[in-house]
Scaffold this active site. Sequence first.
Site, mmCIF file in Angstrom:
data_model
loop_
_atom_site.group_PDB
_atom_site.id
_atom_site.type_symbol
_atom_site.label_atom_id
_atom_site.label_comp_id
_atom_site.label_asym_id
_atom_site.label_seq_id
_atom_site.Cartn_x
_atom_site.Cartn_y
_atom_site.Cartn_z
ATOM 1 N N HIS A 1 35.128 -19.275 5.159
ATOM 2 C CA HIS A 1 35.923 -20.195 4.350
ATOM 3 C C HIS A 1 36.169 -21.457 5.144
ATOM 4 O O HIS A 1 36.346 -21.384 6.367
ATOM 5 C CB HIS A 1 37.267 -19.546 3.965
ATOM 6 C CG HIS A 1 37.934 -20.253 2.839
ATOM 7 N ND1 HIS A 1 38.751 -21.327 3.036
ATOM 8 C CD2 HIS A 1 37.843 -20.057 1.507
ATOM 9 C CE1 HIS A 1 39.157 -21.764 1.855
ATOM 10 N NE2 HIS A 1 38.618 -21.017 0.909
ATOM 11 N N ASP B 1 36.187 -13.713 -2.844
ATOM 12 C CA ASP B 1 35.063 -13.324 -3.699
ATOM 13 C C ASP B 1 34.396 -12.034 -3.251
ATOM 14 O O ASP B 1 33.542 -11.495 -3.949
ATOM 15 C CB ASP B 1 34.013 -14.444 -3.732
ATOM 16 C CG ASP B 1 34.545 -15.650 -4.463
ATOM 17 O OD1 ASP B 1 35.290 -15.440 -5.436
ATOM 18 O OD2 ASP B 1 34.234 -16.771 -4.067
HETATM 19 N N1 CMC Z 1 27.198 -16.038 6.716
HETATM 20 C C1 CMC Z 1 26.628 -16.365 7.904
HETATM 21 N N2 CMC Z 1 26.967 -17.455 8.625
HETATM 22 C C2 CMC Z 1 27.928 -18.257 8.120
HETATM 23 C C3 CMC Z 1 28.558 -17.964 6.893
HETATM 24 C C4 CMC Z 1 28.159 -16.818 6.180
HETATM 25 N N3 CMC Z 1 28.733 -16.508 5.002
HETATM 26 N N4 CMC Z 1 29.479 -18.934 6.634
HETATM 27 C C5 CMC Z 1 29.413 -19.794 7.654
HETATM 28 N N5 CMC Z 1 28.486 -19.379 8.560
HETATM 29 C C6 CMC Z 1 28.178 -20.043 9.842
HETATM 30 C C7 CMC Z 1 27.358 -21.295 9.627
HETATM 31 O O1 CMC Z 1 25.976 -21.043 9.715
HETATM 32 C C8 CMC Z 1 27.849 -22.177 10.750
HETATM 33 O O2 CMC Z 1 27.213 -21.788 11.938
HETATM 34 P P1 CMC Z 1 26.930 -22.880 13.099
HETATM 35 O O3 CMC Z 1 28.275 -23.336 13.569
HETATM 36 O O4 CMC Z 1 26.173 -22.102 14.143
HETATM 37 O O5 CMC Z 1 26.122 -23.962 12.479
HETATM 38 C C9 CMC Z 1 29.333 -21.812 10.909
HETATM 39 O O6 CMC Z 1 29.427 -20.465 10.388
HETATM 40 C C10 CMC Z 1 30.258 -22.723 10.111
HETATM 41 O O7 CMC Z 1 29.790 -22.787 8.776
HETATM 42 P P2 CMC Z 1 29.884 -24.092 7.864
HETATM 43 O O8 CMC Z 1 28.893 -23.991 6.756
HETATM 44 O O9 CMC Z 1 29.857 -25.311 8.720
HETATM 45 O O10 CMC Z 1 31.371 -23.918 7.302
HETATM 46 P P3 CMC Z 1 31.956 -24.599 6.004
HETATM 47 O O11 CMC Z 1 33.406 -24.668 6.202
HETATM 48 O O12 CMC Z 1 31.231 -25.863 5.701
HETATM 49 O O13 CMC Z 1 31.561 -23.563 4.825
HETATM 50 C C11 CMC Z 1 31.648 -21.806 3.263
HETATM 51 C C12 CMC Z 1 32.448 -22.665 4.265
HETATM 52 C C13 CMC Z 1 32.638 -20.970 2.457
HETATM 53 C C14 CMC Z 1 30.892 -22.722 2.281
HETATM 54 C C15 CMC Z 1 30.666 -20.891 4.041
HETATM 55 O O14 CMC Z 1 31.376 -20.031 4.904
HETATM 56 C C16 CMC Z 1 29.750 -20.089 3.115
HETATM 57 O O15 CMC Z 1 28.712 -20.604 2.700
HETATM 58 N N6 CMC Z 1 30.131 -18.816 2.773
HETATM 59 C C17 CMC Z 1 29.376 -18.023 1.836
HETATM 60 C C18 CMC Z 1 29.708 -18.432 0.415
HETATM 61 C C19 CMC Z 1 31.080 -17.966 -0.023
HETATM 62 O O16 CMC Z 1 31.427 -16.803 0.133
HETATM 63 N N7 CMC Z 1 31.852 -18.885 -0.650
HETATM 64 C C20 CMC Z 1 33.165 -18.577 -1.212
HETATM 65 C C21 CMC Z 1 34.284 -19.297 -0.529
HETATM 66 S S1 CMC Z 1 35.892 -18.680 -1.012
HETATM 67 C C22 CMC Z 1 36.068 -18.997 -2.704
HETATM 68 C C23 CMC Z 1 35.860 -20.422 -3.097
HETATM 69 O O17 CMC Z 1 36.188 -21.341 -2.366
HETATM 70 O O18 CMC Z 1 35.379 -20.644 -4.193
#
Ligand code: CMC
Length: 431
Positions: free
Chosen positions: A308, A366
Amino acid sequence: MAETKRNATLTVDGKSYDLPIHSPTLGPDVLDIRKLYAEADVFTFDPGFTSTAACESAITYIDGDKGELLHRGYSIEELAEQSHYLEVCYLLLYGELPTAAQMADFETRVTRHTMVHEQMHYFFRGFRRDAHPMATMVGVVGAMAAFYHDSTDINDPWQREVAAIRMIAKLPTIAAMAFKYSVGQPFVYPKNTLDYAGNFLHMCFAIPAEDYVVDPVLSKAMDRIMMLHADHEQNASTSTVRLAGSSGANPFACIAAGIACLWGPAHGGANQACLEMLKEIGTVDRIPEFVAKAKDKDSGFRLMGFGHRVYKNFDPRATVMKESADEVLALLGVENNPLLQVAKELERIALSDEYFISKKLYPNVDFYSGIILEAMGFPTSMFTPIFAISRTVGWISQWKEMIGDKGQKIGRPRQLYIGETHRKYVDVGQR
Ligand code: CMC
């Protein structure tokens, strides 16, 4: 406006600029850079708004390090335990918990608006049968502006109020109609003797050929899912609603924009994607393979339902959702649901894995909601529409707050241009 007690000094090319620092009631201080471009001729760069507050708001507060979520100062755990969805709607919209009389009046107002314009039935029939219900919802909610002209004037507080009530009342009806249409069953009209969540279940699962009795445990679980999704401060879809609304667009258009943004798998679409992932994993022995894939950057695969932007400890909504999943599966006699076994084991393995620990990736809301919804009989394509119903009140509350904010301006980010500089046009024959 938040309190301003001190300044920060920024030096650009040897010249110093004072930036006021505002203190919120909760959370980190905020540097005010509004005059920076005019005075220093520089922009700030913050793709994804990771460090940028785009508005003032008094609705929801999240402390991502503590795993805390407050609506108008009340914790989500306490609300989930003691309140109910429509009361949370009132709280978000009007700022205070209602008295019994205010609650009764609000319930009556919402209930009186649950039906949609009869002409809308024909509008639905224009969609392909196999359309994703989110596609139908984006279209139908946007089209509400064409059916309810008398509540599109954003400058009239009465019209804003009617539009808000209409959307809270009609979104379940529209989502249920999208579902019925996709499975080829007749639309079921709302039944106003039922509560909000029960009515939604009724519109989804009743058929004319048989009686349908709403199970109170299932309607309580649905109500709780709705409560847990009601608002989440300035997330992507809420910011989309605010940005659309900042141009003066009508409220139905703004909420349709929010639904479109919610659909993406990184946001509300994650509940569908998560359940599909659990199904693809299938059995506990395949989990290590998927965990390894999630850690491999080149795979492009992420564990859906994990991580998140704001929560870096745990998602408090996920904790409540997990309890609800246990309750609902026990009620339905499917505690040994293989998906739940896979989910629990995946959670255990991921939470003890260095990659997930170091990146602070915890299960989010989720992760468990899809298991409950599937056990209730919803296809995965309905998961995100249910999120959209629940979040509508948050979008509207934030939209109303923005319209009432005297300092509100049209949203217009700047950019760091990296394209070509000036070039001379070359005639097509000479390229
Ligand atoms: N699985 C594996 N690696 C992950 C994941 C994951 N689900 N989420 C983040 N990472 C890694 C990512 O690769 C990155 O690694 P590095 O620092 O080495 O590049 C690090 O963690 C930070 O990730 P980010 O994409 O920069 O973080 P963000 O804040 O931009 O993204 C997120 C947050 C929710 C979009 C992301 O964690 C994600 O894609 N999760 C899976 C989708 C999901 O479950 N979304 C629902 C969110 S809660 C309900 C809502 O908001 O609607």
